[in-house]
Design an enzyme around this catalytic site. Structure first.
Site, PDB file in Angstrom:
ATOM      1  N   ASP A  67       3.131  -0.605  19.867  1.00 23.43           N
ATOM      2  CA  ASP A  67       4.088  -0.007  20.856  1.00 23.43           C
ATOM      3  C   ASP A  67       3.886   1.024  21.933  1.00 23.43           C
ATOM      4  OD1 ASP A  67       3.837   2.027  18.993  1.00 23.43           O
ATOM      5  OD2 ASP A  67       4.934   1.784  17.856  1.00 23.43           O
ATOM      6  N   ASN A 136      12.011   6.732   8.178  1.00 21.49           N
ATOM      7  CA  ASN A 136      13.461   5.335   7.885  1.00 21.49           C
ATOM      8  C   ASN A 136      12.895   3.491   7.777  1.00 21.49           C
ATOM      9  OD1 ASN A 136      12.186   4.495   9.994  1.00 21.49           O
ATOM     10  ND2 ASN A 136      13.877   5.059  11.969  1.00 21.49           N
ATOM     11  N   HIS A 138       9.817   2.400   9.129  1.00 24.21           N
ATOM     12  CA  HIS A 138      10.078   1.279  10.081  1.00 24.21           C
ATOM     13  C   HIS A 138       8.028   1.112  10.339  1.00 24.21           C
ATOM     14  CE1 HIS A 138       9.625   5.388  13.913  1.00 24.21           C
ATOM     15  NE2 HIS A 138       8.556   4.785  12.990  1.00 24.21           N
ATOM     16  N   GLU A 143      12.991  -0.681  13.403  1.00 23.20           N
ATOM     17  CA  GLU A 143      13.975  -0.035  13.307  1.00 23.20           C
ATOM     18  C   GLU A 143      14.345  -0.422  11.796  1.00 23.20           C
ATOM     19  OE1 GLU A 143      12.868   2.440  14.013  1.00 23.20           O
ATOM     20  OE2 GLU A 143      12.909   2.964  15.535  1.00 23.20           O
TER      21      GLU A 143
HETATM   22  C1  F6R Z   1       3.645   4.380  15.961  1.00 25.82           C
HETATM   23  C2  F6R Z   1       4.219   3.366  15.218  1.00 25.82           C
HETATM   24  C3  F6R Z   1       4.878   4.268  14.556  1.00 25.82           C
HETATM   25  C4  F6R Z   1       4.301   5.158  13.138  1.00 25.82           C
HETATM   26  C5  F6R Z   1       5.265   5.753  12.111  1.00 25.82           C
HETATM   27  C6  F6R Z   1       4.881   6.971  11.552  1.00 25.82           C
HETATM   28  O1  F6R Z   1       2.742   3.675  17.025  1.00 25.82           O
HETATM   29  O2  F6R Z   1       4.342   2.908  15.547  1.00 25.82           O
HETATM   30  O3  F6R Z   1       5.928   3.209  13.101  1.00 25.82           O
HETATM   31  O4  F6R Z   1       3.671   4.700  12.307  1.00 25.82           O
HETATM   32  O5  F6R Z   1       6.616   6.031  13.252  1.00 25.82           O
HETATM   33  O6  F6R Z   1       4.623   8.059  12.835  1.00 25.82           O
HETATM   34  P1  F6R Z   1       4.185   9.198  11.414  1.00 25.82           P
HETATM   35  O7  F6R Z   1       2.121   8.942  11.420  1.00 25.82           O
HETATM   36  O8  F6R Z   1       4.353  10.433  12.535  1.00 25.82           O
HETATM   37  O9  F6R Z   1       4.540   9.888  10.301  1.00 25.82           O
END
Ligand code: F6R
Length: 254
Positions: A67, A136, A138, A143
């Site tokens: 992303d 959440n 995701h 989301e």
């Molecule tokens: C990052 C992504 C997100 C993260 C997720 C966890 O490229 O796509 O899905 O993997 O938000 O983030 P952290 O590791 O910061 O808790």
């Protein structure tokens, strides 16, 4: 689904890097799907060390990140382009034209999404997709309550995701409201998926994702339907799943 519990974050990072390195050693032309965020930071550090020790080369590897934020330049310090440069690409021998991220500053975002998806297909599909999990539920920026059948698309970030990313921006107001993300379908088409989870704040959502019903309310739960998923969690993140698996807890996912 194979669930491995690592003693702590350092052990998780080392094991994750070894899985990625083994993938590259087995297939030097591997196509990797990569994640940003806090969780894989240690894995990238370990991969850089493995590379510097001469154990793994990224020369023929192709990468696609999950992303990128919409509306900021790839040069913005808060962009995932910069994250990847600083954490991995600048320290290994990857061929930069083969390291792909969606361009959130593209004039036509829909076309950018279509082209990103086409590039993944042209590269032969993703061999190993690394994922983190949002609080959440995701994966990527898919989301809760999105469509499982989505390919790469533009999404509106929910407040939890914006808060989690606020650290990359000088004021909360600057945090982008939209992102381009690989869709759930793009992720599910990867041949192998490596899901990383670290810290107690992920324990609840990890239990929901792995043990609860498969539902768009918890996007990561879709991984239960994939035939080749490796979950690597540290003890803190695995606290609740361990209790369920040893019969010490029954969780009401309702
Ligand atoms: C990052 C992504 C997100 C993260 C997720 C966890 O490229 O796509 O899905 O993997 O938000 O983030 P952290 O590791 O910061 O808790």
């Amino acid at each position: 689904m194979q669930v491995t519990i690592a003693e702590n974050y350092q052990a998780l990072s080392k094991q994750a890097a070894e899985i990625v390195a083994a993938q590259i050693i087995n297939k030097p032309t591997s196509v990797l799907g990569l994640a940003t965020g806090v969780t894989p930071l240690g894995m990238y550090e370990e991969l850089v060390s493995l590379h510097k020790a001469g154990l793994v080369s990224f020369k023929e590897v192709t990468t696609f990140n999950l992303d990128e934020f919409v509306g900021i330049s790839p040069l913005h310090p808060g962009s995932y382009h910069q994250y990847m440069r600083h954490r991995l690409f600048d320290h290994v021998d990857i061929n930069i034209p083969q390291a792909h991220l969606p361009n959130g500053a593209a004039p036509n975002l829909k076309q950018e999404c279509r082209e990103y998806e086409a590039k993944i297909r042209k590269a032969g599909g993703i061999d190993l997709q690394v994922l983190g999990i949002g609080r959440n539920g995701h994966i990527g920026f898919n989301e809760p309550h999105g469509k499982f059948e989505a390919f790469t698309n533009v999404v509106t970030l929910d407040s939890a995701s914006r808060e989690a990313n606020a650290r990359f921006f000088s004021t909360p107001h600057e945090v982008p409201r939209q992102a381009i993300t690989m869709g759930i379908r793009t992720i599910m088409q990867a041949r192998t998926i490596l899901l990383l989870a670290s810290g107690f704040e992920k324990a609840q959502v990890l239990a929901k994702a792995l043990e609860g019903p498969v539902t768009p309310a918890v996007p990561a739960s879709v991984l239960q339907l994939h035939s080749n998923v490796v979950v690597l969690a540290d003890e803190a993140a695995a606290q609740i799943i361990s209790k369920i698996n040893t019969g010490q807890a029954a969780i009401d996912f309702g």
